[in-house]
Design a protein around this motif. Sequence first.
Motif, PDB file in Angstrom:
ATOM      1  N   ILE A   7     -66.330  59.238   4.532  1.00 33.60           N
ATOM      2  CA  ILE A   7     -67.639  59.716   4.977  1.00 33.60           C
ATOM      3  C   ILE A   7     -67.644  61.231   4.965  1.00 33.60           C
ATOM      4  O   ILE A   7     -66.721  61.859   5.494  1.00 33.60           O
ATOM      5  N   SER A  45     -70.637  64.824   4.448  1.00 34.88           N
ATOM      6  CA  SER A  45     -72.039  65.225   4.344  1.00 34.88           C
ATOM      7  C   SER A  45     -72.161  66.610   3.739  1.00 34.88           C
ATOM      8  O   SER A  45     -71.202  67.387   3.735  1.00 34.88           O
ATOM      9  N   TRP A  56     -78.611  59.719   1.377  1.00 36.59           N
ATOM     10  CA  TRP A  56     -77.408  58.939   1.654  1.00 36.59           C
ATOM     11  C   TRP A  56     -77.007  58.297   0.338  1.00 36.59           C
ATOM     12  O   TRP A  56     -77.659  57.375  -0.147  1.00 36.59           O
ATOM     13  N   PHE A  69     -73.721  61.893   2.829  1.00 36.94           N
ATOM     14  CA  PHE A  69     -74.995  62.060   3.518  1.00 36.94           C
ATOM     15  C   PHE A  69     -75.485  63.495   3.441  1.00 36.94           C
ATOM     16  O   PHE A  69     -74.680  64.427   3.370  1.00 36.94           O
ATOM     17  N   ARG A  74     -76.883  61.649   8.247  1.00 34.42           N
ATOM     18  CA  ARG A  74     -75.599  61.290   8.863  1.00 34.42           C
ATOM     19  C   ARG A  74     -75.725  61.226  10.378  1.00 34.42           C
ATOM     20  O   ARG A  74     -75.200  60.301  11.010  1.00 34.42           O
TER      21      ARG A  74
END
Length: 133
Positions: free
Chosen positions: A46, A48, A85, A98, A103
Amino acid sequence: MTRGVPPDEIERWVREAARAASSKSGEDIVVLEVGRVASITSWFVITSGRNPRQVKALVEEIEERVAAIGGPKPLRIEGLDALEWVLMDYGDFVVHVFVDAARRFYELERLWGDVPRLDWADPVTELRPHPRT
């Protein structure tokens, strides 16, 4: 899931995806080992970006760098139209890129807060449980 690929090789691809995001100034990069609680994949990466342009750059860099070390191409990439996303599905791992606001809205780290996190910057670090917050 990829057949016949050793788990340590998949982890190498996961680490490279995280490092690729870091090289393009991905923010708050987190690697979660979700395989024990999710049957769809083993890992989430994950990260961003500050804006859609950076999200696109992150996606391109991750795809290029994973392939460069012998990893697979994504089975599918979703979200390239809006760049809010972007989900890169590699089968054994999924990369979520993201834009910051999205996010914060979806809070995947909170949803998956009980799974171990991988210190992706250190290749010898073991998985560690995530402390409850």
